[in-house]
Design an enzyme around this catalytic site. Structure first.
Site, PDB file in Angstrom:
ATOM      1  N   THR A   1     -18.090 -14.881  14.237  1.00 56.05           N
ATOM      2  CA  THR A   1     -17.807 -15.379  12.861  1.00 56.05           C
ATOM      3  C   THR A   1     -18.688 -14.957  12.043  1.00 56.05           C
ATOM      4  O   THR A   1     -18.609 -14.656  10.720  1.00 56.05           O
ATOM      5  CB  THR A   1     -17.548 -16.941  12.800  1.00 56.05           C
ATOM      6  OG1 THR A   1     -16.670 -17.227  13.881  1.00 56.05           O
ATOM      7  CG2 THR A   1     -16.887 -17.364  11.500  1.00 56.05           C
ATOM      8  N   GLY A   2     -20.042 -14.931  12.432  1.00 52.46           N
ATOM      9  CA  GLY A   2     -21.113 -14.731  11.524  1.00 52.46           C
ATOM     10  C   GLY A   2     -21.035 -13.141  11.048  1.00 52.46           C
ATOM     11  O   GLY A   2     -21.254 -12.987   9.698  1.00 52.46           O
TER      12      GLY A   2
ATOM     13  N   GLU B   1     -27.334 -18.485  11.382  1.00 50.15           N
ATOM     14  CA  GLU B   1     -27.626 -19.146  12.324  1.00 50.15           C
ATOM     15  C   GLU B   1     -26.644 -18.952  13.478  1.00 50.15           C
ATOM     16  O   GLU B   1     -25.630 -19.626  13.348  1.00 50.15           O
ATOM     17  CB  GLU B   1     -27.920 -20.624  12.289  1.00 50.15           C
ATOM     18  CG  GLU B   1     -29.248 -20.666  11.139  1.00 50.15           C
ATOM     19  CD  GLU B   1     -30.625 -20.193  11.844  1.00 50.15           C
ATOM     20  OE1 GLU B   1     -30.550 -19.965  12.941  1.00 50.15           O
ATOM     21  OE2 GLU B   1     -31.455 -20.380  10.907  1.00 50.15           O
TER      22      GLU B   1
ATOM     23  N   CYS C   1     -26.608 -24.338  20.797  1.00 53.68           N
ATOM     24  CA  CYS C   1     -26.995 -23.040  20.839  1.00 53.68           C
ATOM     25  C   CYS C   1     -28.355 -22.706  21.474  1.00 53.68           C
ATOM     26  O   CYS C   1     -28.136 -21.572  22.010  1.00 53.68           O
ATOM     27  CB  CYS C   1     -27.141 -22.700  19.045  1.00 53.68           C
ATOM     28  SG  CYS C   1     -28.197 -23.663  18.332  1.00 53.68           S
TER      29      CYS C   1
END
Ligand code: NAD
Length: 472
Positions: A226-227, A244, A278
């Site tokens: 998605t980043g 992030e 994460c």
């Protein structure tokens, strides 16, 4: 906090519902228990417009004034933490006590960030001229958060962005919108209208936001895939960007460790929040001399740990947060089974419709197996043997990710030497998961760029402005 109440968005300081709603599912049962507004494109426009208007006066307030607002937000959150924790467990799955810790941690974060001030550099102060660099806010921030730490990761954006003088439109994950909407409701009584708009919506809303020309900056936390889309979308208006993203963190265990001392810590560094972190340990490299000893201890902890509904007494690990993630993790588990990898399964999981997966340790799989190469983001931990430290450092670094890592050894000098060679934004020695508001956190490589927290994190929401004053 009434679970059946209408959850509202916060736009321009007011409670706003939407024409459509989205279901919110309790992951421990798989059943819908509430609903959240599904923000329309027009409502997004209104939120951005309100933040743009609020920016004009908010940026003129002093740091001390803005800090006072943040502290009030922290205090208000502390007051509702016990009640909000129950809502958190219903929507996110994590057991109530740990949910409350996250909320109280968020409240503390508001207070800690409120104490920060950006630096002012004076380059020259002479008879000819005065030259200084100060930092100014960027404008309106688009903030997008994931579902694994819905409260904290939102506050990591709200507190520094607002302290710096920006205003914000924030969107939680559609899987965990309720606590964030609740924060909006509480903060709308504290902050001036438009300073913090909170909107919720389905899969369209994120792309609408990142493409919206009214934002100056995007602060995004989520997956690497998605980043990449977010970065593409931001390019059109050249929006400033902090990403992030995902990780596949390695922990390296040297042969001199005290196994009884480290096993529990390593277990929870990998499995806390049902491994949906994460910076969880996602690849555990263990020296061959202590491999079996650690494996057997971790297996014993896995057998003893209670996995279940987070509202039940004694539950330590909850379900996977949503069906999409459950399917992803099951796919990895089935791939491991299809390839005849050796799996060590932990305690039983509850029957029923909840998204439960047993804690699973994969015993020394090949380095190129999917369970080693991919970010599981679920309770499957590959344990791998090593005998040569240089070789294991190469193996730890042989990944597209670079978020965090850990080294376990009684010899901290040696551990430091290894830490310096890890290509990650954070390294822990003989501990893990520990993050602080005054210390930058961020990824290298495909784990993203930019920082959250620390002075570096505050300056992500500001731009340097050099001022030259002629004298004489
Ligand atoms: P995700 O990327 O699916 O979603 C994150 C957020 O982005 C959600 O709010 C989602 O609605 C939104 N979104 C989805 N598609 C979008 C698009 N095209 N444009 C804009 N927004 C969009 O991630 P997730 O599944 O919610 O979270 C898990 C991932 O997040 C894991 O990879 C994890 O490692 C990572 N993560 C990273 C950090 C960090 O600080 N580095 C912290 C937590 C989680």
């Amino acid at each position: 906090m009434n679970m059946n109440e209408d959850f509202t968005m916060t736009i321009d300081g007011k409670a706003v519902t939407a024409a459509q709603t989205m279901d919110v599912v309790n992951p421990a049962t798989g059943e819908v228990f509430s609903a959240a507004p599904d923000c329309s494109k027009e409502q997004l426009d209104e939120a951005v417009k309100s933040s743009r208007a609020a920016f004009k006066s908010w940026k003129k307030k002093s740091f001390d004034e803005r800090a006072a607002f943040l502290k009030q937000c922290g205090d208000a959150l502390t007051k509702v933490a016990p009640e909000m924790a129950r809502l958190f467990t219903r929507e996110q799955g994590r057991p109530v006590e740990a949910a409350e810790q996250e909320i109280l941690g968020g409240a503390q974060w508001f207070h800690a960030i409120a104490e920060m001030r950006p630096p002012v550099h004076v380059a020259e102060d002479s008879e000819q001229q005065f030259v200084e660099t100060q930092y100014v806010p960027l404008g309106v921030v688009c903030a997008i958060a994931p579902w694994n730490f819905p409260v904290n990761l939102a506050i990591w954006k709200i507190a520094p962005a607002l302290l710096a003088g920006n205003t914000m439109v924030l969107k939680p994950s559609p899987f965990t919108p309720l606590c964030t909407l609740k924060m909006g409701e509480i903060f709308r009584d504290i902050l001036p209208p438009g300073v913090l708009n909170i909107i919720s919506g389905g899969d369209n809303l994120g792309p609408w936001m990142t493409a919206h020309p009214g934002f100056d900056k995007i602060s995004f936390t989520g997956s690497t895939a998605t980043g990449k889309s977010v970065m593409e979308s931001a390019a059109k208006d050249l929006k400033a960007l902090t990403l992030e993203l995902g990780g596949n963190d390695a922990a390296i265990v040297l042969p001199d460790v005290d196994l009884d001392d480290v096993a529990q810590k390593i277990f929870f560094g990998a499995f806390f929040n049902t491994a949906q972190i994460c910076v969880a340990t996602k690849r555990l490299y263990v020296h061959q001399d202590v491999y079996e000893g650690l494996r057997d201890r971790l297996a014993a902890i896995a057998k003893a740990v209670k996995v279940g509904d987070g509202t039940e007494q004694g539950t330590v690990l909850g379900p996977i947060q949503n069906k999409r993630q459950y399917d992803r993790v099951m796919d990895l588990l089935n791939d491991a089974k299809d390839n005849n990898l050796t799996l060590i399964e932990g305690s039983d999981i509850p029957d029923g419709g909840g998204y439960f997966i047993p804690v699973t340790i994969v015993d020394n799989p090949p380095e190129d197996s999917r369970v080693v190469q991919e970010e599981a983001f679920g309770p499957i931990l590959p344990m791998l043997k090593f005998d040569d430290v240089n070789d294991v450092i190469d193996r730890a670094n042989d990944t597209e990710y670079g978020l965090a890592g850990a080294v376990w050894s009684k010899d901290t000098d040696k551990a430091m030497e290894i830490a310096r060679q890890l290509e990650t934004g954070t390294v822990w020695i003989n501990q893990n998961l520990n993050l602080r508001p005054d210390t930058p956190f961020g990824g290298h490589k495909n784990s993203g760029f930019g920082s959250e927290n620390g002075m570096e994190g505050l300056l992500e929401f500001m731009a340097p402005q050099a001022v030259y004053v002629a004298r004489g």
